[in-house]
Design a protein around this motif. Structure first.
Motif, PDB file in Angstrom:
ATOM      1  N   SER A   1       0.832  -1.205   0.000  1.00  0.00           N
ATOM      2  CA  SER A   1       0.000   0.000   0.000  1.00  0.00           C
ATOM      3  C   SER A   1       0.865   1.252   0.000  1.00  0.00           C
ATOM      4  CB  SER A   1      -0.908   0.013   1.236  1.00  0.00           C
ATOM      5  OG  SER A   1      -0.132   0.116   2.426  1.00  0.00           O
ATOM      6  N   ARG A   2       0.246   2.307  -0.454  1.00  0.00           N
ATOM      7  CA  ARG A   2       0.895   3.619  -0.433  1.00  0.00           C
ATOM      8  C   ARG A   2      -0.182   4.680  -0.511  1.00  0.00           C
ATOM      9  NH1 ARG A   2       4.364   2.351   0.330  1.00  0.00           N
ATOM     10  NH2 ARG A   2       5.925   1.928  -1.288  1.00  0.00           N
ATOM     11  N   HIS A   3      -0.343   5.438   0.571  1.00  0.00           N
ATOM     12  CA  HIS A   3      -1.276   6.558   0.596  1.00  0.00           C
ATOM     13  C   HIS A   3      -2.682   6.169   0.131  1.00  0.00           C
ATOM     14  CE1 HIS A   3       1.647   9.927   1.408  1.00  0.00           C
ATOM     15  NE2 HIS A   3       2.447   8.916   1.130  1.00  0.00           N
ATOM     16  N   GLY A   4      -3.136   5.028   0.599  1.00  0.00           N
ATOM     17  CA  GLY A   4      -4.489   4.585   0.272  1.00  0.00           C
ATOM     18  C   GLY A   4      -4.601   3.781  -1.005  1.00  0.00           C
ATOM     19  N   TYR A   5      -3.548   3.749  -1.814  1.00  0.00           N
ATOM     20  CA  TYR A   5      -3.533   2.931  -3.026  1.00  0.00           C
ATOM     21  C   TYR A   5      -3.031   1.529  -2.683  1.00  0.00           C
ATOM     22  CZ  TYR A   5      -3.966   7.235  -5.799  1.00  0.00           C
ATOM     23  OH  TYR A   5      -4.388   8.422  -6.352  1.00  0.00           O
TER      24      TYR A   5
ATOM     25  N   GLN B   1       4.279  -1.288   3.624  1.00  0.00           N
ATOM     26  CA  GLN B   1       4.795  -0.275   2.713  1.00  0.00           C
ATOM     27  C   GLN B   1       6.255  -0.644   2.496  1.00  0.00           C
ATOM     28  OE1 GLN B   1       3.732   3.745   3.039  1.00  0.00           O
ATOM     29  NE2 GLN B   1       1.794   3.377   4.066  1.00  0.00           N
TER      30      GLN B   1
ATOM     31  N   SER C   1      -7.318  -0.333 -11.952  1.00  0.00           N
ATOM     32  CA  SER C   1      -8.625  -0.017 -11.360  1.00  0.00           C
ATOM     33  C   SER C   1      -9.758  -0.671 -12.115  1.00  0.00           C
ATOM     34  CB  SER C   1      -8.830   1.498 -11.312  1.00  0.00           C
ATOM     35  OG  SER C   1      -7.841   2.119 -10.516  1.00  0.00           O
TER      36      SER C   1
ATOM     37  N   ARG D   1      -3.367  -6.264   7.233  1.00  0.00           N
ATOM     38  CA  ARG D   1      -2.514  -5.076   7.285  1.00  0.00           C
ATOM     39  C   ARG D   1      -1.518  -5.132   6.138  1.00  0.00           C
ATOM     40  NH1 ARG D   1       1.192  -3.029  12.422  1.00  0.00           N
ATOM     41  NH2 ARG D   1       1.909  -1.080  11.448  1.00  0.00           N
TER      42      ARG D   1
ATOM     43  N   ASP E   1      -5.432  10.892  -9.571  1.00  0.00           N
ATOM     44  CA  ASP E   1      -6.609  11.545  -9.016  1.00  0.00           C
ATOM     45  C   ASP E   1      -7.679  11.625 -10.099  1.00  0.00           C
ATOM     46  OD1 ASP E   1      -8.374  12.950  -7.436  1.00  0.00           O
ATOM     47  OD2 ASP E   1      -7.387  14.886  -7.730  1.00  0.00           O
TER      48      ASP E   1
ATOM     49  N   LYS F   1     -10.361   7.815  -7.182  1.00  0.00           N
ATOM     50  CA  LYS F   1      -9.012   7.779  -7.730  1.00  0.00           C
ATOM     51  C   LYS F   1      -8.805   6.486  -8.518  1.00  0.00           C
ATOM     52  CE  LYS F   1      -7.303  10.526  -3.832  1.00  0.00           C
ATOM     53  NZ  LYS F   1      -7.082  11.783  -4.563  1.00  0.00           N
TER      54      LYS F   1
ATOM     55  N   ALA G   1      -7.721   1.416  -5.410  1.00  0.00           N
ATOM     56  CA  ALA G   1      -7.502   2.856  -5.299  1.00  0.00           C
ATOM     57  C   ALA G   1      -8.545   3.446  -4.374  1.00  0.00           C
ATOM     58  CB  ALA G   1      -7.578   3.519  -6.677  1.00  0.00           C
ATOM     59  N   PRO G   2      -8.237   4.566  -3.702  1.00  0.00           N
ATOM     60  CA  PRO G   2      -9.225   5.235  -2.860  1.00  0.00           C
ATOM     61  C   PRO G   2     -10.400   5.709  -3.709  1.00  0.00           C
ATOM     62  CG  PRO G   2      -7.006   6.063  -2.428  1.00  0.00           C
ATOM     63  CD  PRO G   2      -6.927   5.230  -3.666  1.00  0.00           C
TER      64      PRO G   2
END
Length: 565
Positions: free
Chosen positions: A63-67, A549, A380, A546, A343, A391, A387-388
């Motif tokens: 994961s990275r920043h919600g991705y 990263q 996606s 979990r 985004d 996004k 993706a969040p």
């Protein structure tokens, strides 16, 4: 879900009288998990030691920043019910409660001038498209699509039992399936795709056909292209909900539900051998764990050179991990991956996967590139959860030379990171060139090199699939599985599993675990048992658990790039 605990105390040399045989499995990749599942179903007591914090090996995500960056699965053989490969996944619980995404196109190939060809999975649609694109190539187009139709009608049995253990009934069933199409198999298996592609007059088709598999696996004949395209058309090569890590987590859950125990962050330092027999393992922390049998389901050279201290080998392993490892074309190439967080939505109307054939000046900007191509997958579009909300995420890959990255990382870490930044910059610029305005919406680019793969999975030279099918290594790997029964001469109580002991691919890795358990049951005089999982609980993103990263780089604004170690 398994925790980091090491399970019951196996520090005593002798197990309790009357207890089931104990088996230690090294590695919680798909092969190790499968070995554990089948051994548990057959009444053995097992535990798996894994150096990482996750199951799956290369079948993973981070994961990275919600991705969520899904690293492995492009398509999964065995998603169609009623097939032998599907039976393996059902027995392992891999598809429990999951939906499967099927695409009516396999890949699109675009050259540097903007011309494109789409490889539809339906033979009629593909033929019409190709004839409209290149009417002068009607003869090879019709020949390929004719063979594709024949492959879609063939129901090939999956080999659920290794050849030495097959019953007469199993052998006859395979013969009945293969004999009617024997000439088709022989002809397509002996016709190199590179040679077939030369029959096309159209320059795009000559270059596009070998890259139908996203990038060109050098040396492949026609057969795997036809087989896989037909499998996609019949629903047997889909994308499972949850992707790569979701698949591994599901098999992990199946294993622990059968009573198996996984110890994470448990790096095996060596295999303990007494009087020519493997009796257990010693972990890096010095603790020792004993069992009746040890299965190494991890990187082959590591097993022989480090875990066994170079004391044991066989003619097959000497050839695989010595001569053939050094010869080009035997080991599946390493890959550079660039995950792109965007985004907003993906470009409208784009297919889920495109191979871009690059001009020389573009290809020269990709460090270590082995082919003039870049694959862009709209991840996606494969499944939800990558993706969040609002996004999107893309996955860009290319085959790469391993030494370019390894030597630089050893010599100059700062230069190594700068090289990854070059990849990120190119991907950002290239995507904006292909889709004007997309560059401004890119929030991050995360790059994983072949060294990243090697560090986190242990795979020699960062190879993602180990031995390449239809290479010199195939016959030798088959000998290790069949004639040697995944054993090493002079060493009892030990066997191997996984893509380094057989061939690459997730279904092959899982099947190798089935084989390892079958051989072990025969050796112990116990019946081999397997049955499908009955878990029908709907899969949901929480089952990823979990997520790690995998790098230590802070991801900033669009001008910066997160890059893995």
């Amino acid at each position: 879900m398994a925790g980091a605990e090491r399970g019951p105390d196996w520090s005593a040399r002798q197990r309790p009288a009357g207890g089931p045989p104990r088996v230690i499995v090294i590695g919680a990749g798909l092969a190790g998990l499968a070995t554990g599942c089948y051994a548990q179903m057959s009444g053995l007591e097992t535990r798996i030691f894994e150096k990482h914090v996750l199951p799956g090996g290369c079948c993973t995500a981070w994961s990275r920043h919600g991705y969520l960056f899904d690293y492995c699965i492009d398509w999964l053989i065995g998603t169609a019910e009623g097939t032998g490969a599907h039976q393996v996944w059902r027995e392992l619980g891999a598809l429990d409660g999951k939906s499967v995404t099927h695409f009516d196109t396999f890949n699109r190939v675009v050259d540097e001038h903007g011309r494109s060809v789409t490889f539809h999975t339906d033979p009629d649609r593909l033929e019409a498209h190709l004839l409209a694109l290149a009417p002068g190539d009607a003869k090879p187009i019709r020949a390929f699509c004719r063979d594709l139709r024949r492959f879609t009608a063939i129901d090939l049995p999956w080999d659920l039992t290794p050849p030495p253990l097959r019953t007469t009934r199993e052998r006859l069933r395979t013969l009945r399936a293969v004999l009617p199409a024997f000439r088709l198999f022989w002809r397509t298996a002996t016709t190199p795709m590179s040679g077939f592609a030369e029959r096309f007059q159209d320059p795009l088709l000559r270059r596009a056909f070998p890259t139908m598999f996203l990038q060109e696996p050098a040396g492949f004949p026609l057969l795997p292209y036809l087989y896989t395209l037909a499998a996609a058309h019949t629903g047997n090569a889909g994308f499972p909900q949850g992707g790569s890590l979701g698949l591994a987590r599901s098999v992990e859950a199946r294993y622990t539900s059968l009573g198996g125990v996984i110890g994470y962050r448990c790096r095996v330092d060596r295999i303990l051998v007494e009087e020519g027999r493997a009796v257990g393992v010693e972990l890096r922390d010095g603790s020792r764990h004993f069992a009746d049998h040890v299965v190494a389901a991890c990187d082959g050279p590591t097993v022989l050179d480090r875990l066994l201290r170079g004391r044991y080998s066989s003619p097959a392993t000497d050839r695989l991990y010595g001569e053939l490892l050094e010869k080009p074309g035997n080991l599946y190439p390493a890959v550079v991956s660039a995950f792109v967080g965007v985004d907003g939505p993906l470009p409208p109307g784009e297919p889920h996967c495109t191979t871009y054939l690059l001009a020389p000046h573009d290809a020269g900007r990709l460090p270590g590139s082995l082919q003039r191509s870049l694959v862009v997958q709209l991840r996606s579009a494969y499944a939800e959860g990558f993706a969040p909300p609002g996004k999107s995420v893309l996955h860009c890959t290319y085959f790469s030379d391993y030494r370019t990255w390894k030597e630089l990382r050893v010599r100059d870490r700062r230069a190594y990171r700068a090289l990854k930044q070059e990849v990120a910059s190119f991907v950002r610029e290239f995507l904006d060139r292909m889709h004007p305005g997309l560059g401004a919406r890119i929030e991050l680019v995360d790059v994983a090199s072949p060294v990243t793969t090697e560090r986190f999975t242990g795979n020699t030279r960062g190879s993602i699939l180990a031995w390449q099918a239809f290479s010199e290594a195939e016959d030798t790997a088959n000998r290790l599985v069949n004639r040697d029964r995944m054993r090493l001469p002079g060493l009892g109580g030990f066997s191997m599993a996984g893509q380094w002991a057989s061939l690459g691919g997730l279904i092959r890795a899982a099947t190798s675990g089935r084989y390892a358990a079958q051989y072990l049951c025969r050796e112990l005089g116990r019946p081999f048992r397997a049955w499908p999982s009955d878990n029908r609980e709907p899969w949901h993103p929480g089952k990823w658990g979990r997520l790690p990263q995998l790098d230590r780089v802070t991801v900033g604004a669009p001008e910066s790039s997160g890059v893995g170690e």
